[in-house]
Write an enzyme that holds these catalytic residues in place. Sequence first.
Site, PDB file in Angstrom:
ATOM      1  N   ASN A 153      -1.236   9.740   7.847  1.00 23.24           N
ATOM      2  CA  ASN A 153      -2.636   9.961   8.367  1.00 23.24           C
ATOM      3  C   ASN A 153      -3.410   8.815   9.009  1.00 23.24           C
ATOM      4  OD1 ASN A 153      -2.675   9.123   5.750  1.00 23.24           O
ATOM      5  ND2 ASN A 153      -4.771   9.925   5.282  1.00 23.24           N
ATOM      6  N   GLU A 251      -1.346   6.280  -5.093  1.00 18.32           N
ATOM      7  CA  GLU A 251      -2.574   6.460  -4.390  1.00 18.32           C
ATOM      8  C   GLU A 251      -2.276   8.022  -3.983  1.00 18.32           C
ATOM      9  OE1 GLU A 251      -5.105   4.998  -4.688  1.00 18.32           O
ATOM     10  OE2 GLU A 251      -4.426   3.069  -5.559  1.00 18.32           O
ATOM     11  N   CYS A 285      -7.777  11.039   3.304  1.00 14.77           N
ATOM     12  CA  CYS A 285      -7.728  11.376   1.737  1.00 14.77           C
ATOM     13  C   CYS A 285      -9.261  11.279   1.340  1.00 14.77           C
ATOM     14  CB  CYS A 285      -6.748  10.396   1.146  1.00 14.77           C
ATOM     15  SG  CYS A 285      -7.175   8.684   1.206  1.00 14.77           S
ATOM     16  N   GLU A 464      -5.970  -0.082  -5.666  1.00 12.81           N
ATOM     17  CA  GLU A 464      -5.466  -0.994  -4.739  1.00 12.81           C
ATOM     18  C   GLU A 464      -6.767  -1.849  -4.421  1.00 12.81           C
ATOM     19  OE1 GLU A 464      -3.805   1.683  -1.776  1.00 12.81           O
ATOM     20  OE2 GLU A 464      -1.701   0.684  -2.216  1.00 12.81           O
TER      21      GLU A 464
END
Length: 483
Positions: A153, A251, A285, A464
Amino acid sequence: MKFDKEIRNYIYGELVPPISGNYIDNYNPALGTVYSQIPDSDEKDVHRAVKAASRALPAWSRCGVNKRFRILTRIADIIEQNLDEFAKAEAIDTGKPFSVAKAIDITRAHSNIRFFATSILHFASESHHMESEAINYTLRRPIGVVGCISPWNLPLYLFTWKIAPALATGNCVVAKPSEMTPMTAYLLSKACIEAGLPPGVLNIVHGLGHKAGQAIVEHVGTKAISFTGGTETGKKIALTAATSFKKLSLELGGKNPNIIFGDCDFEKMMETTVKSSFNNQGQICLCGSRIFVERHLYEVFKTEFVERVRKLKIGDPFNAKTKQGAVVSKAHMDKVLSYVELAKSEGGTVLNGGEPARLRGKFKEGYFLKPTIIEGLPYDCRTNQEEIFGPVVTIMPFDTEEEVLLYANSTSFGLSATVWTENISRAQRMADQLDAGIVWINTWMTRDLRTPFGGMKNSGLGREGGLEALRFFTEPKNVCIKF
Ligand code: NAD
């Protein structure tokens, strides 16, 4: 920089074909046609890449932060100098508007590299003084050879978000971009060669997830895996990595609430909500796909939101006025449309979209969807619980804070949440109680790269960004000296 028809793996500083000689088709989603070939790499290519990384490791891990800073900065400069070419490649590969690829994807990609190149110069480790007895200090050494796997994405944006901290901390990397959007990772390999990155420090293996990706996770030589992608894939990776105790950063997916109170700044909220719903065709996301609106504002919100979304221009990713490009693949378009059918069967009413956008001319076979707004669904139906990851949002009214918290926290996900209110006490109460790794108050996608980034529940494991990434990619070793 020109776009090759045949993408190659980047191993030990060279662009090489896959050992098997097999390739997979790469589609241009706006045209619905194949435009290049991707290596269909397997465990043999991965093994070659891990060997290359292991060979490069002693020198890279010991070369000192100044050298790493200089080379990484050079790579960032090359991407920035070729911003248009990179953005063009990203727009062709993903179907997203060129303007989005340029302003968001590629700009963030070179910022990621520059951010971690400079972070490493300031990265300090802890020390603990035991009064008149001993002193402890912590050494932070690179882990070794690590695997980085990313989704389609935000291709180069998320690829560099992992690779940059891994390299900055002195690890050598075997990385795999999504097989659906490999082109900018390929351009990155060319940039690394031009910047003089020593052979083997970064290796990029292209190919399918269950083959090349799985081989990276399974390989005994990879000591940590940093993965961004779907929750189901994350589960598989966690199961595979468990037997060898690899360090993991996951993630994963999201189903984020966008909570709108009646006292919000209406214009700011509306402008941002159109973006947080449909930017990148809803394929971020962090998009707010469940919109909860305080009941007394609901009808006003609905009328204005539908009107603005209807005006979003769909079509040619290279037309500067385009706001909605194509979704990434035919399979993904079909998946998104199947959720619209599910929503209808669950009692939802489609207020806008719900069908493909039929374009004429060269885009007639492209994967374009109309941005879709659905109302009338209960918070706990499948449409409101499962990740759709496309241009589809649901809108629902609520009466109280307690009620909307129940709705917002009802899914298995916990990535991000947005709250719109001018009441700071309420904002703080909501932030405290929402199940989300990131809470935005009166904004969306405002990102400071120093902050912890990631999700709770089934949205991920670990964080992260900033220090979190530098810590993930290093092994702490405590040294205790007795006086
Ligand atoms: P995906 O899980 O299908 O694939 C992601 C990557 O994993 C790809 O490179 C793929 O080839 C690889 N892969 C697939 N199977 C594998 C396996 N068995 N072993 C190793 N690698 C494997 O996800 P996608 O469809 O590319 O991306 C969409 C998903 O990513 C959505 O769920 C979205 O929410 C999530 N996402 C999360 C974040 C975040 O930061 N939390 C950011 C972007 C996207």
